[in-house]
Design a protein around this motif. Structure first.
Motif, PDB file in Angstrom:
ATOM      1  N   LEU A 174       0.915  -1.175   0.087  1.00  0.00           N
ATOM      2  CA  LEU A 174      -0.005   0.063   0.053  1.00  0.00           C
ATOM      3  C   LEU A 174       0.922   1.206  -0.033  1.00  0.00           C
ATOM      4  CD1 LEU A 174      -2.556  -1.089   2.884  1.00  0.00           C
ATOM      5  CD2 LEU A 174      -3.033  -1.050   0.420  1.00  0.00           C
ATOM      6  N   LEU A 175       0.477   2.154  -0.776  1.00  0.00           N
ATOM      7  CA  LEU A 175       0.983   3.414  -0.818  1.00  0.00           C
ATOM      8  C   LEU A 175       0.310   4.304   0.290  1.00  0.00           C
ATOM      9  CD1 LEU A 175       3.029   5.650  -1.702  1.00  0.00           C
ATOM     10  CD2 LEU A 175       1.726   6.186  -3.450  1.00  0.00           C
ATOM     11  N   CYS A 176       0.510   5.182   1.188  1.00  0.00           N
ATOM     12  CA  CYS A 176      -0.153   5.708   2.176  1.00  0.00           C
ATOM     13  C   CYS A 176       0.281   7.342   2.112  1.00  0.00           C
ATOM     14  CB  CYS A 176      -0.085   5.245   3.248  1.00  0.00           C
ATOM     15  SG  CYS A 176      -0.333   3.390   3.595  1.00  0.00           S
ATOM     16  N   VAL A 177      -0.678   8.158   2.293  1.00  0.00           N
ATOM     17  CA  VAL A 177      -0.164   9.519   2.133  1.00  0.00           C
ATOM     18  C   VAL A 177      -1.254  10.286   3.475  1.00  0.00           C
ATOM     19  CG1 VAL A 177      -0.667  11.735   1.074  1.00  0.00           C
ATOM     20  CG2 VAL A 177       0.003   9.542  -0.173  1.00  0.00           C
ATOM     21  N   ARG A 178      -0.654  11.245   4.118  1.00  0.00           N
ATOM     22  CA  ARG A 178      -1.214  11.899   5.246  1.00  0.00           C
ATOM     23  C   ARG A 178      -0.880  13.397   5.250  1.00  0.00           C
ATOM     24  NH1 ARG A 178      -2.286  10.240  11.529  1.00  0.00           N
ATOM     25  NH2 ARG A 178      -3.734  11.918  11.936  1.00  0.00           N
ATOM     26  N   PRO A 179      -1.721  14.280   5.517  1.00  0.00           N
ATOM     27  CA  PRO A 179      -1.124  15.878   5.601  1.00  0.00           C
ATOM     28  C   PRO A 179      -0.823  15.689   7.094  1.00  0.00           C
ATOM     29  CG  PRO A 179      -3.413  15.578   5.229  1.00  0.00           C
ATOM     30  CD  PRO A 179      -3.148  14.336   5.043  1.00  0.00           C
ATOM     31  N   VAL A 180       0.065  16.545   7.631  1.00  0.00           N
ATOM     32  CA  VAL A 180       0.798  16.660   9.018  1.00  0.00           C
ATOM     33  C   VAL A 180       0.888  18.250   9.200  1.00  0.00           C
ATOM     34  CG1 VAL A 180       2.450  16.341  10.400  1.00  0.00           C
ATOM     35  CG2 VAL A 180       2.075  14.579   8.805  1.00  0.00           C
ATOM     36  N   ASP A 181       0.280  18.456  10.383  1.00  0.00           N
ATOM     37  CA  ASP A 181       0.007  20.051  10.883  1.00  0.00           C
ATOM     38  C   ASP A 181       1.325  19.839  11.587  1.00  0.00           C
ATOM     39  OD1 ASP A 181      -2.264  20.420   9.471  1.00  0.00           O
ATOM     40  OD2 ASP A 181      -3.387  19.885  11.482  1.00  0.00           O
ATOM     41  N   ASN A 182       1.945  21.261  12.027  1.00  0.00           N
ATOM     42  CA  ASN A 182       2.949  21.863  12.771  1.00  0.00           C
ATOM     43  C   ASN A 182       4.063  21.132  12.342  1.00  0.00           C
ATOM     44  OD1 ASN A 182       1.096  22.843  14.356  1.00  0.00           O
ATOM     45  ND2 ASN A 182       0.672  20.964  15.784  1.00  0.00           N
ATOM     46  N   VAL A 183       4.308  20.843  10.933  1.00  0.00           N
ATOM     47  CA  VAL A 183       5.617  20.871  10.321  1.00  0.00           C
ATOM     48  C   VAL A 183       6.132  21.902   9.453  1.00  0.00           C
ATOM     49  CG1 VAL A 183       6.905  18.948   9.149  1.00  0.00           C
ATOM     50  CG2 VAL A 183       5.126  18.097  10.496  1.00  0.00           C
ATOM     51  N   LEU A 204      10.119  12.460  11.963  1.00  0.00           N
ATOM     52  CA  LEU A 204       9.780  12.331  13.132  1.00  0.00           C
ATOM     53  C   LEU A 204       8.112  12.237  12.859  1.00  0.00           C
ATOM     54  CD1 LEU A 204      11.799  15.032  14.930  1.00  0.00           C
ATOM     55  CD2 LEU A 204      12.011  12.517  15.223  1.00  0.00           C
ATOM     56  N   ALA A 205       7.561  12.963  12.314  1.00  0.00           N
ATOM     57  CA  ALA A 205       6.183  12.838  12.132  1.00  0.00           C
ATOM     58  C   ALA A 205       5.768  11.512  11.380  1.00  0.00           C
ATOM     59  CB  ALA A 205       5.657  13.849  10.980  1.00  0.00           C
ATOM     60  N   PHE A 206       6.545  10.932  10.483  1.00  0.00           N
ATOM     61  CA  PHE A 206       6.500   9.568  10.126  1.00  0.00           C
ATOM     62  C   PHE A 206       6.483   8.538  11.109  1.00  0.00           C
ATOM     63  CE2 PHE A 206       8.522   5.647   8.845  1.00  0.00           C
ATOM     64  CZ  PHE A 206       7.511   5.081   7.926  1.00  0.00           C
ATOM     65  N   ASP A 219       5.796   8.832  14.240  1.00  0.00           N
ATOM     66  CA  ASP A 219       4.698   8.820  15.127  1.00  0.00           C
ATOM     67  C   ASP A 219       3.451   8.278  14.608  1.00  0.00           C
ATOM     68  OD1 ASP A 219       6.236  10.492  16.981  1.00  0.00           O
ATOM     69  OD2 ASP A 219       5.196  12.346  16.262  1.00  0.00           O
ATOM     70  N   ILE A 220       3.417   8.633  13.254  1.00  0.00           N
ATOM     71  CA  ILE A 220       2.417   8.001  12.538  1.00  0.00           C
ATOM     72  C   ILE A 220       2.510   6.169  12.625  1.00  0.00           C
ATOM     73  CG2 ILE A 220       1.260   7.534  10.253  1.00  0.00           C
ATOM     74  CD1 ILE A 220       1.936  10.551   9.750  1.00  0.00           C
ATOM     75  N   ALA A 221       3.666   5.818  12.295  1.00  0.00           N
ATOM     76  CA  ALA A 221       3.834   4.511  12.034  1.00  0.00           C
ATOM     77  C   ALA A 221       3.780   3.794  13.591  1.00  0.00           C
ATOM     78  CB  ALA A 221       5.321   4.150  11.644  1.00  0.00           C
ATOM     79  N   VAL A 222       4.189   4.494  14.479  1.00  0.00           N
ATOM     80  CA  VAL A 222       3.982   3.740  15.995  1.00  0.00           C
ATOM     81  C   VAL A 222       2.473   3.916  16.305  1.00  0.00           C
ATOM     82  CG1 VAL A 222       4.373   4.519  18.414  1.00  0.00           C
ATOM     83  CG2 VAL A 222       6.049   4.490  16.631  1.00  0.00           C
ATOM     84  N   ASN A 223       1.524   4.788  15.971  1.00  0.00           N
ATOM     85  CA  ASN A 223       0.157   4.810  16.113  1.00  0.00           C
ATOM     86  C   ASN A 223      -0.509   3.699  15.359  1.00  0.00           C
ATOM     87  OD1 ASN A 223       0.492   7.145  17.883  1.00  0.00           O
ATOM     88  ND2 ASN A 223      -0.020   8.347  16.403  1.00  0.00           N
ATOM     89  N   ILE A 224      -0.048   3.512  14.258  1.00  0.00           N
ATOM     90  CA  ILE A 224      -0.673   2.508  13.451  1.00  0.00           C
ATOM     91  C   ILE A 224      -0.411   1.122  13.737  1.00  0.00           C
ATOM     92  CG2 ILE A 224      -0.750   1.368  11.083  1.00  0.00           C
ATOM     93  CD1 ILE A 224      -0.376   4.074  10.011  1.00  0.00           C
ATOM     94  N   ALA A 225       0.871   0.898  14.105  1.00  0.00           N
ATOM     95  CA  ALA A 225       1.454  -0.284  14.833  1.00  0.00           C
ATOM     96  C   ALA A 225       0.767  -0.633  15.950  1.00  0.00           C
ATOM     97  CB  ALA A 225       2.912  -0.329  14.970  1.00  0.00           C
ATOM     98  N   ASN A 226       0.330   0.385  16.976  1.00  0.00           N
ATOM     99  CA  ASN A 226      -0.332   0.026  18.243  1.00  0.00           C
ATOM    100  C   ASN A 226      -1.746  -0.406  17.891  1.00  0.00           C
ATOM    101  OD1 ASN A 226       1.990   0.474  19.867  1.00  0.00           O
ATOM    102  ND2 ASN A 226       1.350   2.664  19.995  1.00  0.00           N
ATOM    103  N   GLU A 227      -2.225   0.108  16.940  1.00  0.00           N
ATOM    104  CA  GLU A 227      -3.796   0.057  16.748  1.00  0.00           C
ATOM    105  C   GLU A 227      -3.993  -1.283  16.006  1.00  0.00           C
ATOM    106  OE1 GLU A 227      -6.055   3.115  15.203  1.00  0.00           O
ATOM    107  OE2 GLU A 227      -4.947   4.741  16.381  1.00  0.00           O
ATOM    108  N   LEU A 228      -3.094  -1.756  15.287  1.00  0.00           N
ATOM    109  CA  LEU A 228      -3.239  -3.110  14.527  1.00  0.00           C
ATOM    110  C   LEU A 228      -3.564  -4.242  15.546  1.00  0.00           C
ATOM    111  CD1 LEU A 228      -0.292  -2.579  11.813  1.00  0.00           C
ATOM    112  CD2 LEU A 228      -2.902  -2.816  11.380  1.00  0.00           C
ATOM    113  N   ARG A 229      -4.363  -4.876  15.339  1.00  0.00           N
ATOM    114  CA  ARG A 229      -4.875  -6.273  15.968  1.00  0.00           C
ATOM    115  C   ARG A 229      -4.296  -7.597  15.164  1.00  0.00           C
ATOM    116  NH1 ARG A 229     -10.861  -5.264  16.689  1.00  0.00           N
ATOM    117  NH2 ARG A 229     -10.707  -3.162  16.605  1.00  0.00           N
ATOM    118  N   LEU A 230      -2.841  -7.716  15.281  1.00  0.00           N
ATOM    119  CA  LEU A 230      -2.445  -8.864  14.501  1.00  0.00           C
ATOM    120  C   LEU A 230      -2.230  -9.776  15.348  1.00  0.00           C
ATOM    121  CD1 LEU A 230       0.156  -6.819  12.479  1.00  0.00           C
ATOM    122  CD2 LEU A 230      -2.199  -7.673  11.478  1.00  0.00           C
TER     123      LEU A 230
END
Length: 142
Positions: free
Chosen positions: A85-94, A127-129, A131-142
């Protein structure tokens, strides 16, 4: 919401759409090929993995879980290949980059009977990436 917030949200959506549209032009796989390619398997790769991103689930089940979490977090994505998957997300405060692009791929872990999720940053603030990766990994129910 104010007029400025609405304009910014519209411009963020347009920018994400343009990025995904541009990457689709370069993509060798199309959705019809993905559906017809039911016998393909995930690539076997060596990469740094954690217990949060590994599973004994089937790769297709893992992809469903990944897309569930991405949609839950309002992250735009497209299938580049069956398990990529190719993922895209806008980030604020960067200050420099306001858009983060990364890949998520379900891979077979060599010498183990497990599958893992590989995160790879394509562009944007590291750094923003993270944070996003850690949040996604924490939410995954694998």
């Amino acid at each position: 919401t104010s007029l400025i917030q609405r304009r910014r949200a519209t411009s963020d959506r347009n920018l994400r759409h343009k990025v995904l549209e541009t990457s689709t032009d370069n993509c060798s796989y199309r959705s019809t090929q993905l559906q017809n390619d039911s016998e393909s398997k995930p690539r076997s790769l060596r990469f740094t993995w954690s217990m949060k991103t590994t599973s004994s689930k089937e790769p297709n089940e893992m992809m469903k879980e990944i897309t569930r979490v991405l949609e839950l977090n309002n992250i735009d994505y497209e299938h580049r290949e069956r398990y990529l998957l190719l993922c895209v997300r806008p980030v604020d405060n960067v200050t420099s980059d306001n858009l983060i692009q990364w890949e998520m791929e379900v891979c077979k872990l060599p010498r183990l009977s497990l599958n893992g999720v590989r995160f790879k940053r394509i562009s944007g603030n590291s750094l923003a990436f993270k944070d996003i990766a850690v949040n996604i990994a924490n939410e995954l129910r694998l």
